[in-house]
Design an enzyme around this catalytic site. Structure first.
Site, PDB file in Angstrom:
ATOM      1  N   ASP A 485       0.809  -1.218   0.000  1.00 53.34           N
ATOM      2  CA  ASP A 485       0.000   0.000   0.000  1.00 53.34           C
ATOM      3  C   ASP A 485       0.842   1.268   0.000  1.00 53.34           C
ATOM      4  O   ASP A 485       0.341   2.358  -0.279  1.00 53.34           O
ATOM      5  CB  ASP A 485      -0.830   0.052   1.297  1.00 53.34           C
ATOM      6  CG  ASP A 485      -2.171  -0.632   1.156  1.00 53.34           C
ATOM      7  OD1 ASP A 485      -2.695  -0.684   0.045  1.00 53.34           O
ATOM      8  OD2 ASP A 485      -2.679  -1.097   2.188  1.00 53.34           O
TER       9      ASP A 485
HETATM   10  C1  GLC Z   1      -1.811  -4.082   5.313  1.00 55.12           C
HETATM   11  C2  GLC Z   1      -3.001  -4.044   4.414  1.00 55.12           C
HETATM   12  C3  GLC Z   1      -2.780  -4.866   3.170  1.00 55.12           C
HETATM   13  C4  GLC Z   1      -1.499  -4.481   2.511  1.00 55.12           C
HETATM   14  C5  GLC Z   1      -0.344  -4.520   3.490  1.00 55.12           C
HETATM   15  C6  GLC Z   1       0.947  -4.021   2.895  1.00 55.12           C
HETATM   16  O1  GLC Z   1      -1.656  -5.324   5.871  1.00 55.12           O
HETATM   17  O2  GLC Z   1      -4.147  -4.512   5.081  1.00 55.12           O
HETATM   18  O3  GLC Z   1      -3.838  -4.712   2.275  1.00 55.12           O
HETATM   19  O4  GLC Z   1      -1.285  -5.347   1.437  1.00 55.12           O
HETATM   20  O5  GLC Z   1      -0.643  -3.725   4.606  1.00 55.12           O
HETATM   21  O6  GLC Z   1       0.928  -2.662   2.640  1.00 55.12           O
HETATM   22  C1  GLC Z   2      -1.394  -0.609   4.987  1.00 59.46           C
HETATM   23  C2  GLC Z   2      -0.040  -0.385   5.531  1.00 59.46           C
HETATM   24  C3  GLC Z   2       0.086   0.906   6.223  1.00 59.46           C
HETATM   25  C4  GLC Z   2      -0.512   2.033   5.455  1.00 59.46           C
HETATM   26  C5  GLC Z   2      -1.911   1.711   5.042  1.00 59.46           C
HETATM   27  C6  GLC Z   2      -2.540   2.775   4.217  1.00 59.46           C
HETATM   28  O1  GLC Z   2      -2.230  -0.982   6.002  1.00 59.46           O
HETATM   29  O2  GLC Z   2       0.369  -1.423   6.377  1.00 59.46           O
HETATM   30  O3  GLC Z   2       1.445   1.136   6.499  1.00 59.46           O
HETATM   31  O4  GLC Z   2      -0.480   3.197   6.208  1.00 59.46           O
HETATM   32  O5  GLC Z   2      -1.923   0.530   4.342  1.00 59.46           O
HETATM   33  O6  GLC Z   2      -3.844   2.497   3.947  1.00 59.46           O
END
Ligand code: GLC
Ligand code: GLC
Length: 815
Positions: A485
């Site tokens: 993300d």
């Molecule tokens: C969190 C989010 C997931 C994403 C991951 C890496 O676990 O829930 O959707 O792939 O972060 O950013």
């Molecule tokens: C995922 C990631 C986090 C980020 C978020 C944004 O959950 O783990 O680091 O802030 O996505 O939506």
């Protein structure tokens, strides 16, 4: 046994022996529509279906003290006031124990000769929780005491409830009938539901106004009414409605009193709302109380919770597994975590407030992988719900609200990995069940109201979306981000008050993701297998063509010399390459290229995994996400460079993506590394809980890596894709029992010194008892397969055609 507790494997419980764990250690109650979060000190809250829109009790996140709202019992004994769960008074206890079990928590506290046990659970298919309470006099003298219950009601819409006091202070309403407290805020106008909190025993007093019970200048650690030893029988009108009961007890030595509190969510359905002006129709509530005033009914309800879990877990059980950590995770706790992630996605945990995030598109699809064997019908429905939030051009709402099942744009869309995960969840479902009719199920597109396109249509749309949205290297465009993300290659954000995920223009951008390319390979190969199993050879050949083409692109464009490049940014520069100063090697591109079958024939898969080992892996921590971490903010990379080094996506150990590397090692046939890596992030194997801090029975999303000042400290436990993927790793990749389209495939990858183990697997109506033998010290390769004594070529157990419902299998590794 650690400082804080131990596993009771036979009881399938984690036993916490002191209340002051390094962080709250959480459990979940409920698995249908009523859910509760419950920590070792009875902290937490409850909600129906949706933690944002139907919150039943309040919870103040990030409070100090932490985790200070919950399902509290107070004991007033002479002048002393204490809680059997230690909080909120934190009065010293003579004994404390919390047993987190499967769908229940049992807290027992003892002080000055009085023991109080509080067993909390949600009966299957019911919209309520029960606290069965036993008060025992363990002393040699007669004891007089008062027991108080306490919950604080939420006005159902949780965000409004914690932000809009100019309104919420003036809406609270309750009714009280024989000490049963009916919380009916907003019931007179648009709500057709209420909450009920009552005791099955006659009460000696109650309070429904928080100000009356706690006091404006007191806290939950010293509630006024408890200090005074007397409830005030208050009726809340606005302000803060709560539920509190008082029960006076006189207990002879050895005497025990048992009763129950019920906290219910009641939907009136078609019943008349009122009996008289201002008097709600309480028929349903009374019925519930009548049912559970019989303690036998309480015990029977608890027995169904236990039986249900025993039934669920019987689908997959492994015995004589030589490693105790893997054994208890795969048999019990990992499956429990899969249930929680399936039900809640990433919405409500100790770190997710239930108001911010609904069900994630990519997350929920991945959750299916570890859940589908437990309740395939629910997985089926979920897949269709998710697909219905896809748009007809293939893009997806990144999340949706469970109550309405409608996608929301709160954190946007155009995460270009999203569409592909639907292929994985659908194939996992069909592998488990053989039910290809799901492909024809109508589930239209979110932007075409009334449309009835089939699930298969969605799948082809998803594949086509990736194919049609590629950049200058022929690799898939990343959009706002891919699985990571925080890899926001189109964001270029200079404003602290804008979101990394939604800002920036993806239209016309060139930024590409190698991770999505690898995921595409994986999804396309899955789909080829599906089409072949259905005898649709032309479609299989067509998709195989896409696969071959993408594989060629990956090998030509993404190999950096010693590992796979992670991405190309909006200017076409490589990310995760030796030419980068920071972030030279990333985990996700190694993982997904290997999983997708890249590097298999040219030795690159192994090299990619070796790069992970060299730059990212630590035996005691797991694999960091990249190396080196970003020390400064990179405008062209976005959020990934925003975290301090060693945390989260900036080179933290992100457990979720570690699991893919574990699968990678099993694909290499390296059973030693597969297990060692598996154990590197396994919560049960963590030795120092003062360092690890999070629950030892479930995975955490993230552990601080060697690049941080606090290596090994875990965060964001429970709701993580690690749940599902670790179950896949342990059950399918290591222990090697793999549901396939045409039957169960047996392909373990274990340490050479393992002599064998047995798996009992219920699969499409047949119970398989699979004994794996490894007498020649191999890691991988089934050399002989006996199915009910008959030798079978290869490693696929064909589905029985003669109605057998129990099949014995003996699989021997090695030549
Ligand atoms: C969190 C989010 C997931 C994403 C991951 C890496 O676990 O829930 O959707 O792939 O972060 O950013
Ligand atoms: C995922 C990631 C986090 C980020 C978020 C944004 O959950 O783990 O680091 O802030 O996505 O939506």
């Amino acid at each position: 046994m650690s400082t804080y507790g131990y596993f009771d494997d036979n009881a399938r419980e984690y036993v916490i022996t002191r209340p002051d764990t390094p962080l709250p250690w959480l459990n979940y109650l409920g698995q249908d529509e009523f859910f509760g979060l419950c920590t070792q000190t009875a902290g937490g809250y409850s909600f129906w279906k949706d933690a944002k829109l139907r919150r039943i009790t309040r919870y103040r996140y990030n409070n100090n003290p932490m985790d200070n709202d919950g399902r509290f019992l107070y004991v007033k004994q002479g002048r002393s006031v204490w809680n059997p769960g230690w909080k909120p008074t934190r009065a010293r206890l003579d004994a404390f124990e919390c047993r987190h079990g499967l769908g229940y928590s049992r807290i027992t506290g003892r002080k000055d000769g009085i023991e109080v046990e509080q067993l909390m659970f949600v009966p299957p298919q019911e919209n309520l929780e029960i606290w069965k309470v036993s008060v025992r006099n363990k002393s040699r003298r007669v004891q007089k005491l008062s027991l108080f219950s306490f919950v604080e009601f939420c006005s159902f819409e949780a965000l409004n409830d914690m932000t809009n006091y100019q309104r919420t202070y003036s809406i609270g309403e309750v009714e009280i009938e024989d000490g049963a407290i009916y919380h009916k805020t907003e019931y007179r106008e648009r709500r057709n539901h209420y909450a009920l909190f009552a005791c099955t025993r006659k009460v000696d007093g109650y309070d429904t106004s928080r100000d009356a019970f706690v006091g404006v200048h007191h806290g939950l650690h010293d509630p006024q009414a408890v200090l005074a030893g007397k409830c005030t029988n208050s009726r809340a009108y606005g302000w803060n409605p709560c539920g509190a009961h008082q029960i006076n007890l006189t207990l002879k030595p050895g005497q025990e009193e048992t009763f129950a509190f019920i906290l219910a969510y009641v939907d009136q359905g078609d019943l008349p709302k009122f009996d008289a002006p201002f008097v709600m129709n309480k028929a349903k509530g009374r019925e519930i109380l009548k049912k559970y005033s019989d303690l036998a009914a309480v015990d029977a309800a608890f027995a169904t919770v236990k039986a249900r879990w025993a039934g669920l877990l019987s689908t997959y059980q492994a015995s004589s597994v030589p490693n105790a950590h893997l054994s208890r995770m795969v048999n019990t706790w990992n499956q429990v975590q899969c249930m929680a992630t399936f039900n809640l996605s990433r919405s409500a945990s100790g770190y997710e407030t239930g108001i911010g995030r609904g069900m994630g598109y990519r997350d929920s699809n991945q959750d299916i992988l570890g859940f589908v064997h437990l309740l395939p019908d629910r997985a089926r429905q979920r897949i269709l719900d998710i697909a219905s939030t896809q748009l007809s051009d293939g893009t997806c709402y990144h999340q949706y609200q469970p109550l309405t099942k409608k996608g929301n744009a709160d954190i946007g869309g155009d995460f270009n990995d999203d569409p592909l995960w639907l292929v994985l969840s659908t194939c996992a479902y069909i592998r488990e069940t053989g039910d290809t009719t799901i492909l024809d199920a109508p589930c239209g597109y979110a932007d075409k109201p009334g449309s009835t396109d089939s699930l298969l249509h969605h799948i082809e749309t998803s594949i086509a979306y990736t194919l049609n949205n590629r950049g200058p290297h022929g690799l898939p465009l990343i959009g706002h981000a891919d699985w990571n993300d925080c890899l926001n290659l189109n964001c270029f954000s200079k404003e602290p008050n804008e979101s990394f995920q939604t800002s920036g223009d993806v239209e016309g951008s060139k930024a590409e993701s190698v991770m999505i390319a690898g995921l595409f390979l994986y999804a396309a190969r899955d789909l080829v297998g599906l089409y072949k199993s259905m005898g649709r050879d032309a479609d299989a050949a067509r998709v195989q063509g896409y696969y071959d083409d993408m594989l060629k692109t990956v090998e030509e464009q993404a190999w950096d010399g010693a590992w796979y490049t992670r991405a190309f940014d909006a200017a076409g520069n490589p990310v995760g390459s030796k030419v980068c100063e920071e972030g030279k090697v990333f985990i996700e591109s190694q993982a997904w290229c290997v999983l997708g079958g890249a590097g298999r024939d040219n030795g690159r898969a192994k090299k990619a995994l070796q790069a992970v080992e060299k730059y990212l892996y630590r035996r005691d921590l797991g694999c960091a996400l990249q190396y080196p971490p970003y020390s400064t903010y990179h405008l062209e990379l976005g959020e990934v460079s925003s975290y301090p080094p060693g945390y989260k996506e900036n080179a933290g150990v992100f457990s979720h993506n570690n699991t893919w590397i574990h699968i990678g090692w099993t694909m290499q046939g390296d059973g030693e590394r597969a297990l060692e890596y598996y154990l590197s992030i396994c919560p049960s194997a963590k030795k120092d809980h003062d360092v690890y801090r999070s629950e030892p029975y479930v995975y955490a999303q993230m552990t601080a890596s060697q690049f941080s000042p606090t290596p090994g400290e875990a965060k964001n436990s429970w709701l993580t894709g690690t749940g599902a993927w670790s179950f896949v790793v342990a059950s399918q990749s290591i222990l090697g029992v793999q549901p396939d389209f045409a039957g169960l495939r047996i392909d373990p990858c274990v340490p050479k010194k393992w002599k064998g183990f047995t798996v009992t697997r219920k699969f499409r109506g047949v119970t398989y008892t699979i004994e794996v033998k490894n007498l020649r010290g191999r890691s991988k390769g089934v050399k002989s397969l006996l199915v009910d004594g008959v030798r079978i070529e290869g490693n696929l157990i064909p589905l029985p055609t003669d109605g057998r419902t129990a099949v014995r299998v003996e699989a021997t590794l090695g030549a």
